[in-house]
Design a protein around this motif. Structure first.
Motif, PDB file in Angstrom:
ATOM      1  N   LEU A 104       0.868  -1.171   0.000  1.00 33.38           N
ATOM      2  CA  LEU A 104       0.000   0.000   0.000  1.00 33.38           C
ATOM      3  C   LEU A 104       0.908   1.225   0.000  1.00 33.38           C
ATOM      4  O   LEU A 104       1.694   1.416   0.926  1.00 33.38           O
ATOM      5  N   VAL A 105       0.821   2.034  -1.039  1.00 30.78           N
ATOM      6  CA  VAL A 105       1.642   3.237  -1.145  1.00 30.78           C
ATOM      7  C   VAL A 105       0.943   4.365  -0.399  1.00 30.78           C
ATOM      8  O   VAL A 105      -0.209   4.688  -0.695  1.00 30.78           O
ATOM      9  N   VAL A 106       1.645   4.928   0.591  1.00 36.45           N
ATOM     10  CA  VAL A 106       1.060   5.974   1.428  1.00 36.45           C
ATOM     11  C   VAL A 106       1.891   7.250   1.366  1.00 36.45           C
ATOM     12  O   VAL A 106       3.096   7.210   1.163  1.00 36.45           O
ATOM     13  N   ASP A 107       1.197   8.346   1.531  1.00 37.00           N
ATOM     14  CA  ASP A 107       1.815   9.660   1.722  1.00 37.00           C
ATOM     15  C   ASP A 107       1.312  10.123   3.086  1.00 37.00           C
ATOM     16  O   ASP A 107       0.271  10.767   3.197  1.00 37.00           O
ATOM     17  N   PRO A 108       2.019   9.732   4.174  1.00 35.86           N
ATOM     18  CA  PRO A 108       1.512  10.031   5.510  1.00 35.86           C
ATOM     19  C   PRO A 108       1.435  11.520   5.813  1.00 35.86           C
ATOM     20  O   PRO A 108       0.593  11.941   6.601  1.00 35.86           O
ATOM     21  N   GLU A 109       2.267  12.317   5.176  1.00 37.09           N
ATOM     22  CA  GLU A 109       2.231  13.768   5.425  1.00 37.09           C
ATOM     23  C   GLU A 109       0.917  14.390   4.970  1.00 37.09           C
ATOM     24  O   GLU A 109       0.449  15.354   5.562  1.00 37.09           O
ATOM     25  N   PRO A 134     -12.681   3.703   2.251  1.00 39.45           N
ATOM     26  CA  PRO A 134     -13.825   2.785   2.384  1.00 39.45           C
ATOM     27  C   PRO A 134     -14.900   2.985   1.317  1.00 39.45           C
ATOM     28  O   PRO A 134     -15.669   2.066   1.040  1.00 39.45           O
ATOM     29  N   ASP A 135     -14.950   4.158   0.707  1.00 38.18           N
ATOM     30  CA  ASP A 135     -15.956   4.425  -0.319  1.00 38.18           C
ATOM     31  C   ASP A 135     -15.579   3.864  -1.685  1.00 38.18           C
ATOM     32  O   ASP A 135     -16.446   3.699  -2.545  1.00 38.18           O
ATOM     33  N   VAL A 136     -14.278   3.595  -1.910  1.00 44.64           N
ATOM     34  CA  VAL A 136     -13.843   3.155  -3.238  1.00 44.64           C
ATOM     35  C   VAL A 136     -13.261   1.750  -3.259  1.00 44.64           C
ATOM     36  O   VAL A 136     -13.244   1.121  -4.307  1.00 44.64           O
ATOM     37  N   ALA A 137     -12.762   1.278  -2.138  1.00 42.05           N
ATOM     38  CA  ALA A 137     -12.046  -0.006  -2.108  1.00 42.05           C
ATOM     39  C   ALA A 137     -12.794  -1.024  -1.253  1.00 42.05           C
ATOM     40  O   ALA A 137     -13.668  -0.666  -0.459  1.00 42.05           O
ATOM     41  N   ASP A 138     -12.406  -2.284  -1.406  1.00 40.11           N
ATOM     42  CA  ASP A 138     -13.063  -3.326  -0.626  1.00 40.11           C
ATOM     43  C   ASP A 138     -12.483  -3.409   0.788  1.00 40.11           C
ATOM     44  O   ASP A 138     -11.533  -2.710   1.136  1.00 40.11           O
ATOM     45  N   ALA A 139     -13.061  -4.295   1.588  1.00 40.32           N
ATOM     46  CA  ALA A 139     -12.697  -4.397   3.007  1.00 40.32           C
ATOM     47  C   ALA A 139     -11.239  -4.792   3.210  1.00 40.32           C
ATOM     48  O   ALA A 139     -10.621  -4.375   4.189  1.00 40.32           O
ATOM     49  N   SER A 140     -10.658  -5.577   2.292  1.00 35.03           N
ATOM     50  CA  SER A 140      -9.262  -5.975   2.468  1.00 35.03           C
ATOM     51  C   SER A 140      -8.328  -4.775   2.382  1.00 35.03           C
ATOM     52  O   SER A 140      -7.346  -4.693   3.126  1.00 35.03           O
ATOM     53  N   VAL A 141      -8.617  -3.835   1.507  1.00 38.84           N
ATOM     54  CA  VAL A 141      -7.790  -2.630   1.387  1.00 38.84           C
ATOM     55  C   VAL A 141      -7.983  -1.748   2.624  1.00 38.84           C
ATOM     56  O   VAL A 141      -7.022  -1.165   3.134  1.00 38.84           O
ATOM     57  N   VAL A 142      -9.204  -1.675   3.122  1.00 33.50           N
ATOM     58  CA  VAL A 142      -9.477  -0.889   4.325  1.00 33.50           C
ATOM     59  C   VAL A 142      -8.719  -1.476   5.521  1.00 33.50           C
ATOM     60  O   VAL A 142      -8.108  -0.733   6.304  1.00 33.50           O
ATOM     61  N   ARG A 143      -8.721  -2.801   5.654  1.00 30.68           N
ATOM     62  CA  ARG A 143      -7.971  -3.439   6.739  1.00 30.68           C
ATOM     63  C   ARG A 143      -6.471  -3.166   6.600  1.00 30.68           C
ATOM     64  O   ARG A 143      -5.785  -2.907   7.598  1.00 30.68           O
ATOM     65  N   LEU A 144      -5.960  -3.201   5.382  1.00 21.60           N
ATOM     66  CA  LEU A 144      -4.555  -2.907   5.145  1.00 21.60           C
ATOM     67  C   LEU A 144      -4.244  -1.460   5.496  1.00 21.60           C
ATOM     68  O   LEU A 144      -3.220  -1.173   6.125  1.00 21.60           O
ATOM     69  N   LEU A 145      -5.115  -0.546   5.126  1.00 23.49           N
ATOM     70  CA  LEU A 145      -4.914   0.859   5.484  1.00 23.49           C
ATOM     71  C   LEU A 145      -4.934   1.037   6.998  1.00 23.49           C
ATOM     72  O   LEU A 145      -4.079   1.730   7.553  1.00 23.49           O
ATOM     73  N   ASP A 146      -5.880   0.409   7.671  1.00 28.03           N
ATOM     74  CA  ASP A 146      -5.948   0.515   9.138  1.00 28.03           C
ATOM     75  C   ASP A 146      -4.668   0.002   9.798  1.00 28.03           C
ATOM     76  O   ASP A 146      -4.121   0.628  10.710  1.00 28.03           O
ATOM     77  N   ALA A 147      -4.171  -1.138   9.319  1.00 28.07           N
ATOM     78  CA  ALA A 147      -2.937  -1.710   9.881  1.00 28.07           C
ATOM     79  C   ALA A 147      -1.732  -0.809   9.569  1.00 28.07           C
ATOM     80  O   ALA A 147      -0.849  -0.651  10.411  1.00 28.07           O
ATOM     81  N   THR A 148      -1.727  -0.240   8.385  1.00 23.63           N
ATOM     82  CA  THR A 148      -0.631   0.673   8.009  1.00 23.63           C
ATOM     83  C   THR A 148      -0.651   1.919   8.874  1.00 23.63           C
ATOM     84  O   THR A 148       0.395   2.358   9.365  1.00 23.63           O
ATOM     85  N   ARG A 149      -1.823   2.475   9.083  1.00 28.75           N
ATOM     86  CA  ARG A 149      -1.930   3.670   9.920  1.00 28.75           C
ATOM     87  C   ARG A 149      -1.502   3.354  11.359  1.00 28.75           C
ATOM     88  O   ARG A 149      -0.851   4.161  12.000  1.00 28.75           O
ATOM     89  N   ALA A 150      -1.845   2.173  11.848  1.00 32.56           N
ATOM     90  CA  ALA A 150      -1.413   1.780  13.190  1.00 32.56           C
ATOM     91  C   ALA A 150       0.115   1.690  13.243  1.00 32.56           C
ATOM     92  O   ALA A 150       0.737   2.152  14.211  1.00 32.56           O
ATOM     93  N   ARG A 151       0.713   1.122  12.214  1.00 34.49           N
ATOM     94  CA  ARG A 151       2.167   1.012  12.161  1.00 34.49           C
ATOM     95  C   ARG A 151       2.808   2.400  12.107  1.00 34.49           C
ATOM     96  O   ARG A 151       3.862   2.637  12.690  1.00 34.49           O
ATOM     97  N   LEU A 152       2.154   3.339  11.397  1.00 35.61           N
ATOM     98  CA  LEU A 152       2.659   4.702  11.305  1.00 35.61           C
ATOM     99  C   LEU A 152       2.400   5.522  12.579  1.00 35.61           C
ATOM    100  O   LEU A 152       2.967   6.597  12.754  1.00 35.61           O
ATOM    101  N   GLY A 153       1.493   5.017  13.414  1.00 34.26           N
ATOM    102  CA  GLY A 153       1.090   5.777  14.589  1.00 34.26           C
ATOM    103  C   GLY A 153       0.159   6.926  14.233  1.00 34.26           C
ATOM    104  O   GLY A 153       0.074   7.909  14.940  1.00 34.26           O
ATOM    105  N   ALA A 154      -0.546   6.764  13.101  1.00 33.98           N
ATOM    106  CA  ALA A 154      -1.452   7.832  12.619  1.00 33.98           C
ATOM    107  C   ALA A 154      -2.892   7.547  12.971  1.00 33.98           C
ATOM    108  O   ALA A 154      -3.392   6.503  12.862  1.00 33.98           O
TER     109      ALA A 154
END
Length: 175
Positions: A49-54, A155-175
């Protein structure tokens, strides 16, 4: 070390999702070709998952075959030394973004999902990659589109697996 050996080490070290992790390890043990697309019983894939946390956003690809917004990812190739390298290669190829950096700590999640025949399933090892705020992306041959989405819109554009990945990524980022 082979890609197979790397996959086993990465999975053994992964502490979250123990039941799914064990299923991945059982699959790789039962199928010596379980990292390759040719394995009809299913195979490991690597994604990021490519993120731009800033800016609080993610880059998703509109997958050409599935017509779904997904993270970047795909099949391991013989030149991939590690699962992390495969995920980073796929993310770079599919996004067109140079200079991506994987988040430390190994995979962020695992996701097993059925796929259309002739194969049966993907055992996806999911990483997260950080892009610079001014990253320039491009549409690859495997995509219909590539676009940045604010975290709240995923959540409006992607399925639940992408949402779970985003949630886990944000947790890893501390965001």
């Amino acid at each position: 070390m082979s890609l197979h050996d790397d996959a086993v080490l990465v999975l053994k070290a992964y502490e979250d999702q123990p039941e799914l992790r064990d299923a991945y390890l059982e699959h790789v043990a039962a199928h010596p070709d379980g990292l390759w697309k040719a394995c009809g019983a299913g195979h490991l894939t690597a994604s990021a998952l490519v993120v731009d946390p800033e800016r609080g956003r993610v880059l998703l690809t509109l997958h050409r075959k599935l017509r779904m917004w997904l993270q970047m990812g795909g099949h391991c190739e013989p030149g991939d030394a590690t699962l992390a390298a495969a995920a980073l290669r796929e993310a770079t190829e599919e996004s067109g973004v140079a200079g991506l950096t994987l988040l430390p700590g190994g995979p962020v999640r695992l996701d097993r999902h059925p796929i259309p025949p002739p194969c049966h399933c993907h055992f996806d090892v999911q990483y997260a990659a950080v892009a610079a705020p001014d990253a320039v992306h491009a549409v690859s041959d495997e995509s219909l589109d590539v676009r940045w989405f604010p975290y709240a819109e995923v959540p409006d554009v992607a399925d639940a697996s992408v949402v779970r990945l985003l949630d886990a990524t944000r947790a890893r980022l501390g965001a």
